[in-house]
Design an enzyme around this catalytic site. Structure first.
Site, PDB file in Angstrom:
ATOM      1  N   TYR A 138      -4.317   3.516   7.592  1.00  0.00           N
ATOM      2  CA  TYR A 138      -5.645   2.890   7.557  1.00  0.00           C
ATOM      3  C   TYR A 138      -6.492   3.406   8.727  1.00  0.00           C
ATOM      4  O   TYR A 138      -6.404   4.568   9.083  1.00  0.00           O
ATOM      5  CB  TYR A 138      -5.563   1.358   7.612  1.00  0.00           C
ATOM      6  CG  TYR A 138      -4.480   0.747   6.777  1.00  0.00           C
ATOM      7  CD1 TYR A 138      -4.458   0.942   5.400  1.00  0.00           C
ATOM      8  CD2 TYR A 138      -3.492  -0.030   7.335  1.00  0.00           C
ATOM      9  CE1 TYR A 138      -3.483   0.353   4.618  1.00  0.00           C
ATOM     10  CE2 TYR A 138      -2.509  -0.617   6.554  1.00  0.00           C
ATOM     11  CZ  TYR A 138      -2.516  -0.415   5.211  1.00  0.00           C
ATOM     12  OH  TYR A 138      -1.552  -0.982   4.447  1.00  0.00           O
TER      13      TYR A 138
ATOM     14  N   SER B  19       0.798  -1.234   0.000  1.00  0.00           N
ATOM     15  CA  SER B  19       0.000   0.000   0.000  1.00  0.00           C
ATOM     16  C   SER B  19       0.831   1.284   0.000  1.00  0.00           C
ATOM     17  O   SER B  19       0.276   2.355  -0.246  1.00  0.00           O
ATOM     18  CB  SER B  19      -0.928   0.031   1.204  1.00  0.00           C
ATOM     19  OG  SER B  19      -2.064  -0.745   0.936  1.00  0.00           O
TER      20      SER B  19
ATOM     21  N   VAL C 160       1.103  -3.808   3.777  1.00  0.00           N
ATOM     22  CA  VAL C 160       1.007  -5.106   4.455  1.00  0.00           C
ATOM     23  C   VAL C 160       2.269  -5.962   4.343  1.00  0.00           C
ATOM     24  O   VAL C 160       2.351  -7.008   4.972  1.00  0.00           O
ATOM     25  CB  VAL C 160      -0.202  -5.958   3.988  1.00  0.00           C
ATOM     26  CG1 VAL C 160      -1.504  -5.428   4.544  1.00  0.00           C
ATOM     27  CG2 VAL C 160      -0.244  -6.115   2.499  1.00  0.00           C
TER      28      VAL C 160
ATOM     29  N   LYS D 214       0.531   3.348  -3.017  1.00  0.00           N
ATOM     30  CA  LYS D 214      -0.645   4.208  -3.227  1.00  0.00           C
ATOM     31  C   LYS D 214      -0.273   5.693  -3.189  1.00  0.00           C
ATOM     32  O   LYS D 214      -0.886   6.522  -3.861  1.00  0.00           O
ATOM     33  CB  LYS D 214      -1.716   3.917  -2.166  1.00  0.00           C
ATOM     34  CG  LYS D 214      -2.321   2.532  -2.342  1.00  0.00           C
ATOM     35  CD  LYS D 214      -3.204   2.100  -1.195  1.00  0.00           C
ATOM     36  CE  LYS D 214      -3.813   0.738  -1.514  1.00  0.00           C
ATOM     37  NZ  LYS D 214      -4.274  -0.028  -0.397  1.00  0.00           N
TER      38      LYS D 214
ATOM     39  N   TYR E 220      -2.183  -3.034 -10.926  1.00  0.00           N
ATOM     40  CA  TYR E 220      -2.211  -2.770  -9.477  1.00  0.00           C
ATOM     41  C   TYR E 220      -1.294  -3.737  -8.713  1.00  0.00           C
ATOM     42  O   TYR E 220      -0.508  -3.332  -7.864  1.00  0.00           O
ATOM     43  CB  TYR E 220      -3.661  -2.869  -8.985  1.00  0.00           C
ATOM     44  CG  TYR E 220      -3.826  -2.742  -7.484  1.00  0.00           C
ATOM     45  CD1 TYR E 220      -3.859  -1.493  -6.869  1.00  0.00           C
ATOM     46  CD2 TYR E 220      -3.943  -3.872  -6.676  1.00  0.00           C
ATOM     47  CE1 TYR E 220      -4.014  -1.380  -5.490  1.00  0.00           C
ATOM     48  CE2 TYR E 220      -4.102  -3.769  -5.306  1.00  0.00           C
ATOM     49  CZ  TYR E 220      -4.133  -2.522  -4.717  1.00  0.00           C
ATOM     50  OH  TYR E 220      -4.279  -2.418  -3.350  1.00  0.00           O
TER      51      TYR E 220
HETATM   52  N1  GLN Z   1      -1.588  -5.221  -2.399  1.00  0.00           N
HETATM   53  C1  GLN Z   1      -2.277  -5.179  -1.163  1.00  0.00           C
HETATM   54  C2  GLN Z   1      -3.766  -5.383  -1.326  1.00  0.00           C
HETATM   55  O1  GLN Z   1      -4.365  -4.859  -2.191  1.00  0.00           O
HETATM   56  C3  GLN Z   1      -1.987  -3.875  -0.488  1.00  0.00           C
HETATM   57  C4  GLN Z   1      -2.749  -3.719   0.800  1.00  0.00           C
HETATM   58  C5  GLN Z   1      -1.957  -3.053   1.872  1.00  0.00           C
HETATM   59  O2  GLN Z   1      -0.750  -2.951   1.859  1.00  0.00           O
HETATM   60  N2  GLN Z   1      -2.690  -2.682   2.898  1.00  0.00           N
HETATM   61  O3  GLN Z   1      -4.389  -6.069  -0.572  1.00  0.00           O
END
Ligand code: GLN
Length: 309
Positions: free
Chosen positions: A245, A65, A263, A68, A193
Site C-alpha cells: 500500500y 489483499s 489486512v 490481489k 471479491y
Molecule cells: N478484503 C479487504 C478489503 O477489501 C482486503 C483489504 C486488504 O487486505 N488491504 O477491504
C-alpha cells in the site's frame, strides 16, 4: 536460507513479536477482529525440501489483499496485458488501499493499479467463467496448483462477514460501473471479491506460492510453468511498487523484497530466484500492514542479504 538457520529464525520471531503489542487487529471486517494479536509465524521455502518455519505454523488465515496478486496473474493469463491495462493502471497511489479519491481525479477515470481495492475489484471483474462459482473454482484451482495443496478453499464465515460490511467497496464498484470500467452486477462482483479475499491457507502454503512467483512462475517440483514468465514479472513488479500500500517506498528501502500484504496480517514475499516467504501476524500498523511481520521481514532480509536492490 537453509535448514540450519532455523534457530536464527526462531530468535527473529521472538524479537519481532514484541512489536505486536503496538499493533491492532483489523475489525472493519468483523470476523477478522477475532484473531489473536500476539500471533507471529513465518515459513521460508527454497524449493528443495520442506519449508523452515518458526511460530505457530498450523494457524490458517485469509489472504485478503494478498489475493490481489493471484487474481491479477489469472486475469492477465485469461485476457492478456492489453485488455487488463486498458482498465487498470500501473502507478502507485500513495493513498490508503480503500481510497476512492484518485478514481475521481484521474483522467480517464480508472484505478491507478491492481493492488488497491478499486483496481482489484476491476481485475476480479475480468476473470473468465460463466458464473461466480466457475470463476472462484478456476481461481482456487490456480492457487491449489501454486501451493501444491489440493485442500485450499475459502472461509465462508469471513467472506460473509465482509460481504455484509463492504459498502465502501460497493461504492468503488458503482463508481467504476458508471465509467464503464466494470461490467458486472455489483452484488455479484462483491460476492466473488469477498470470497477470493477469504481464501485461506497457512504460512507454508503462502511461502510455496511465493517461491513459484519468484521462480518466474515455474513449480520446482513438477518443473511446470504455472504462470508465464512475463506475467510473473509484471506481478513481482507490482509487488515492489504497490504491494505494501502507501508504505511500499519505505518497505523497498528497509526490506527490498517483492511482497504483498493483507489486512488479515498475512505477508507474501517472493525473492526472485531465491526464496518464498509466508508470514502471519494479525496485529497491524496504521497502514494496514502486519506490524510484527514487517519487522520480521526486515530482520530476515538483512540477515540473509535478500534485498533485490
Ligand atoms: N478484503 C479487504 C478489503 O477489501 C482486503 C483489504 C486488504 O487486505 N488491504 O477491504
Amino acid at each position: 536460507m537453509n535448514c540450519y538457520q532455523k534457530e536464527d529464525l526462531i530468535k527473529m520471531v521472538e524479537d519481532a513479536k514484541q512489536l505486536t503489542q503496538k499493533g491492532k487487529v483489523a475489525d472493519y471486517i468483523p470476523a477478522l477482529g477475532e484473531a489473536d494479536p500476539s500471533t507471529l509465524a513465518v515459513a521460508i521455502y527454497s524449493g528443495e525440501r520442506e519449508c523452515i518455519y518458526a511460530g505457530n505454523i498450523d494457524e490458517v488465515f485469509t489472504l485478503q489483499s494478498i489475493s490481489k496478486v493471484l487474481t491479477l496473474a489469472l486475469a492477465l493469463m485469461d485476457r492478456g496485458a492489453d485488455y487488463v491495462f486498458q482498465r487498470v493502471g500501473m502507478e502507485p497511489t500513495g493513498d490508503p488501499f480503500n481510497s476512492i479519491s484518485k478514481l475521481e481525479s484521474s483522467v480517464p477515470s480508472k484505478p491507478l493499479n491492481p493492488m488497491i481495492n478499486a483496481g482489484a475489484l476491476a481485475v476480479t471483474d475480468m476473470l473468465v467463467g460463466n458464473t461466480i462459482e466457475d470463476k472462484l473454482e478456476r481461481l482456487l484451482n490456480f492457487i491449489r496448483q501454486l501451493t501444491g495443496n489440493d485442500r485450499i478453499t475459502y472461509n465462508p464465515v469471513v467472506a460473509q462477514s465482509e460481504f455484509e460490511t463492504a459498502d465502501l467497496n460497493r461504492s468503488l464498484c458503482y463508481f467504476m460501473r458508471q465509467h464503464g470500467i466494470v461490467e458486472s452486477n455489483v452484488e455479484q462482483l462483491i460476492n466473488l471479491y469477498t470470497k477470493h479475499c477469504a481464501i485461506e491457507m497457512n504460512c507454508n502454503d503462502l511461502a510455496k506460492l511465493g517461491f513459484v512467483i519468484g521462480n518466474e512462475g515455474r513449480d520446482p517440483n513438477s518443473d511446470q510453468n504455472i504462470i508465464p514468465l512475463e506475467i510473473a514479472r509484471i506481478v513481482k513488479t507490482f509487488m515492489v511498487t504497490c504491494g505494501m500500500y502507501n508504505a511500499s517506498g519505505e518497505f523497498a528501502i528497509k526490506v527490498g523484497i517483492p511482497a504483498k500484504s493483507g489486512v488479515s496480517g498475512g505477508i507474501l514475499g517472493s525473492v526472485p530466484h531465491g526464496v518464498g516467504i509466508g508470514i502471519y501476524g494479525p496485529a497491524l500498523d496504521d497502514k494496514g500492514n502486519s506490524i510484527g511481520g514487517l519487522r520480521l521481514l526486515e530482520l530476515i532480509a538483512k540477515q540473509s542479504n535478500l534485498s533485490i536492490f
